[in-house]
Motif scaffolding. Structure first.
Motif, PDB file in Angstrom:
ATOM      1  N   LEU A  85     -86.733  20.683 -17.203  1.00  0.00           N
ATOM      2  CA  LEU A  85     -87.583  19.493 -17.268  1.00  0.00           C
ATOM      3  C   LEU A  85     -86.809  18.336 -17.871  1.00  0.00           C
ATOM      4  CD1 LEU A  85     -90.069  21.591 -16.979  1.00  0.00           C
ATOM      5  CD2 LEU A  85     -91.329  19.800 -18.187  1.00  0.00           C
ATOM      6  N   PRO A  86     -87.011  17.123 -17.374  1.00  0.00           N
ATOM      7  CA  PRO A  86     -86.400  15.957 -18.023  1.00  0.00           C
ATOM      8  C   PRO A  86     -86.916  15.828 -19.459  1.00  0.00           C
ATOM      9  CG  PRO A  86     -87.234  15.393 -15.844  1.00  0.00           C
ATOM     10  CD  PRO A  86     -87.750  16.763 -16.155  1.00  0.00           C
ATOM     11  N   ARG A  87     -86.005  15.627 -20.377  1.00  0.00           N
ATOM     12  CA  ARG A  87     -86.405  15.575 -21.790  1.00  0.00           C
ATOM     13  C   ARG A  87     -87.393  14.443 -22.059  1.00  0.00           C
ATOM     14  NH1 ARG A  87     -84.491  17.999 -26.355  1.00  0.00           N
ATOM     15  NH2 ARG A  87     -82.736  18.933 -25.221  1.00  0.00           N
ATOM     16  N   ASN A  88     -87.298  13.348 -21.297  1.00  0.00           N
ATOM     17  CA  ASN A  88     -88.194  12.224 -21.586  1.00  0.00           C
ATOM     18  C   ASN A  88     -89.642  12.487 -21.168  1.00  0.00           C
ATOM     19  OD1 ASN A  88     -88.038  11.958 -18.801  1.00  0.00           O
ATOM     20  ND2 ASN A  88     -87.585   9.761 -18.839  1.00  0.00           N
ATOM     21  N   LEU A  89     -89.905  13.619 -20.518  1.00  0.00           N
ATOM     22  CA  LEU A  89     -91.293  14.003 -20.232  1.00  0.00           C
ATOM     23  C   LEU A  89     -91.944  14.695 -21.423  1.00  0.00           C
ATOM     24  CD1 LEU A  89     -91.197  15.440 -16.591  1.00  0.00           C
ATOM     25  CD2 LEU A  89     -91.888  13.149 -17.337  1.00  0.00           C
ATOM     26  N   LEU A  90     -91.145  15.031 -22.444  1.00  0.00           N
ATOM     27  CA  LEU A  90     -91.625  15.845 -23.554  1.00  0.00           C
ATOM     28  C   LEU A  90     -91.553  15.056 -24.862  1.00  0.00           C
ATOM     29  CD1 LEU A  90     -89.659  19.100 -22.631  1.00  0.00           C
ATOM     30  CD2 LEU A  90     -91.979  18.464 -21.923  1.00  0.00           C
ATOM     31  N   HIS A  91     -92.638  15.123 -25.634  1.00  0.00           N
ATOM     32  CA  HIS A  91     -92.681  14.450 -26.937  1.00  0.00           C
ATOM     33  C   HIS A  91     -93.071  15.467 -28.002  1.00  0.00           C
ATOM     34  CE1 HIS A  91     -93.417  11.328 -29.955  1.00  0.00           C
ATOM     35  NE2 HIS A  91     -94.527  11.988 -30.251  1.00  0.00           N
ATOM     36  N   TRP A  92     -92.221  15.592 -29.031  1.00  0.00           N
ATOM     37  CA  TRP A  92     -92.516  16.522 -30.128  1.00  0.00           C
ATOM     38  C   TRP A  92     -93.625  15.951 -30.989  1.00  0.00           C
ATOM     39  CZ3 TRP A  92     -90.179  16.714 -35.515  1.00  0.00           C
ATOM     40  CH2 TRP A  92     -90.594  17.855 -36.197  1.00  0.00           C
ATOM     41  N   CYS A  93     -94.747  16.644 -31.018  1.00  0.00           N
ATOM     42  CA  CYS A  93     -95.910  16.199 -31.779  1.00  0.00           C
ATOM     43  C   CYS A  93     -96.518  17.410 -32.478  1.00  0.00           C
ATOM     44  CB  CYS A  93     -96.927  15.546 -30.842  1.00  0.00           C
ATOM     45  SG  CYS A  93     -98.380  14.861 -31.673  1.00  0.00           S
ATOM     46  N   PRO A  94     -95.975  17.811 -33.625  1.00  0.00           N
ATOM     47  CA  PRO A  94     -96.528  18.963 -34.344  1.00  0.00           C
ATOM     48  C   PRO A  94     -97.841  18.597 -35.011  1.00  0.00           C
ATOM     49  CG  PRO A  94     -94.834  17.937 -35.669  1.00  0.00           C
ATOM     50  CD  PRO A  94     -94.880  17.168 -34.355  1.00  0.00           C
TER      51      PRO A  94
END
Length: 430
Positions: free
Chosen positions: A192-201
């Motif tokens: 997956l392209p990294r910019n599709l993912l946002h780390w939100c714990p």
């Protein structure tokens, strides 16, 4: 009163949030609170029935609008609402409603809140079942707790669940991930392209007062929704293997197990003579956690990050868990308790922590330091808003760059659309 030009957000929930019953609902509530802090106009919808402990969203200023699966009434609803952002809570909601959102509100930013990778959790569950089938007597699971991500990928890649879930991630403009390990798995192995993912714990306000000290606490505690398969498996492992070992070393000790939706099979495990107490749902989870000396979380499978362990840190309660329990939670910082891989080692660590005040106090301090380092709302809330705003500002180019997502939307949404319309027609004609 809502401002007429406020950003409109529609959240489509798999269930109505029950933050006192599950960490997933707690995370959704933290996201909603972050949106409210921006003055955004929020509507929450779900096809699910109301749960026993559902949050009062209306009291927070959020509209509640029930919706139906496979029903074109949703089309009129979303066309009239015309949201700027649609947040899907779990990938199944994107499967069901994504094509309708795209058809009637093509300019709306589509965000997926994952909670955890369900296909990863499922693959780990299957591996545990296979292990228990072939080696039921063993209580050492170190081989299950240490697979490389490449091995996890191999087990997931051929499953229908992974194909459905990963496709949903591609189809969305932004995906909220609680686990950095899962981000690495998706980027390095599913590509997956990294910019599709946002780390939100989990996004927390730090405790303001001192935690309850060692001398004012007693007993072991375990907590978690009994409907969640990893929690139920942990209860059985404690009952059959771990708790008897602890009782051998601490004969008068007690374990209090709290959880929402206690089924008869769990109630049947209640045995005060063995110090094994099924306590049902906790009215105030943080209160009972603050009264306990040790939190036990012997998870043999799972994914995401663990709300029960965050609650333990908030309350200054050291914990004993497994590598699955601690995964993606501490980023190399000292763990606030112990991480063990067998029933014997979990019991030994639990007894040591319970009995050694200096070790216990050190673990308590490590938990508070970990919260401050990784889970502050004042850090992750603004980062989430910045990420959403950046996506909205460059939405057209992002979608062109994500050709795989566009292709998957074209094919999957057509098939889902026709299936949904067929079901609706079938229901209409009885």
């Amino acid at each position: 009163m809502r401002h007429p030009t406020a950003t409109k957000v529609l959240v489509i929930g798999y269930v109505w949030p029950e933050p006192r019953s599950s960490a997933a609902s707690g995370h959704i509530m933290q996201i909603l609170d972050t949106f409210l802090g921006q003055g955004w106009d929020i509507t929450f919808s779900s096809p699910a029935g109301p749960g026993e402990q559902r949050a009062d969203l209306v009291a927070l200023g959020i509209r509640e609008v029930p919706i139906e699966l496979n029903n074109s009434s949703f089309d009129a609803f979303i066309h009239t609402l015309a949201p700027d952002i649609v947040l899907f809570d779990q990938f199944m909601m994107e499967e069901q409603f994504g094509w309708r959102v795209e058809k009637h509100c093509p300019g709306a930013l589509r965000v997926l809140e994952t909670s955890d990778l369900q296909s990863l959790r499922h693959a780990r569950h299957q591996r545990l079942k296979e292990r228990l089938k072939h080696d039921e007597a063993s209580e050492d699971f170190s081989d299950l707790f240490a697979p490389a991500l490449g091995e996890e990928f191999q087990r997931m890649a051929d499953t229908d669940l992974a194909k459905r879930e990963i496709a949903a991630l591609y189809r969305c403009d932004l995906n909220l991930m609680v686990s950095e390990v899962e981000i690495e798995l998706l980027v390095e192995h599913f590509k997956l392209p990294r910019n599709l993912l946002h780390w939100c714990p989990l996004m927390l306000d730090l405790p303001s007062g001192p935690p309850v000290p060692f001398s004012d606490r007693a007993h072991f505690l375990s907590i978690g929704n009994f409907r969640h398969a990893p929690n139920w498996d942990a209860v059985l492992w404690m009952k059959n293997a771990i708790w008897p070992l602890i009782r051998q070393q601490l004969p008068g000790s007690q374990l209090h197990l709290y959880g929402a939706y206690t089924p008869p099979k769990a109630a049947a495990l209640h045995n005060p003579a063995q110090g094994f107490h099924i306590m049902n749902w906790a009215e105030d989870a943080l209160q009972v956690m603050s009264a306990a000396r040790i939190c036990l979380a012997p998870l043999r499978f799972g994914a995401g990050i663990k709300g029960k362990l965050i609650d333990a840190m908030l309350c200054g309660t050291p914990n004993v868990t497994t590598p699955v329990g601690a995964e993606a939670m501490h980023g190399g910082m000292p763990w606030p308790g112990s991480i063990a891989q067998s029933a014997e080692d979990i019991a030994r660590a639990a007894v040591q922590l319970y009995s050694d005040q200096a070790r216990w106090t050190q673990a308590q301090e490590a938990g508070l330091a970990l919260l401050e380092s990784r889970y502050q709302q004042q850090v992750h809330g603004p980062a989430l808003i910045d990420s959403i705003n950046a996506c909205r500002a460059d939405l057209g180019q992002r979608r062109r760059d994500n050709f795989t997502g566009s292709m998957l939307r074209h094919h999957q949404h057509k098939s889902t659309q026709y299936m949904s319309q067929w079901i609706e027609e079938k229901n209409r004609n009885g």
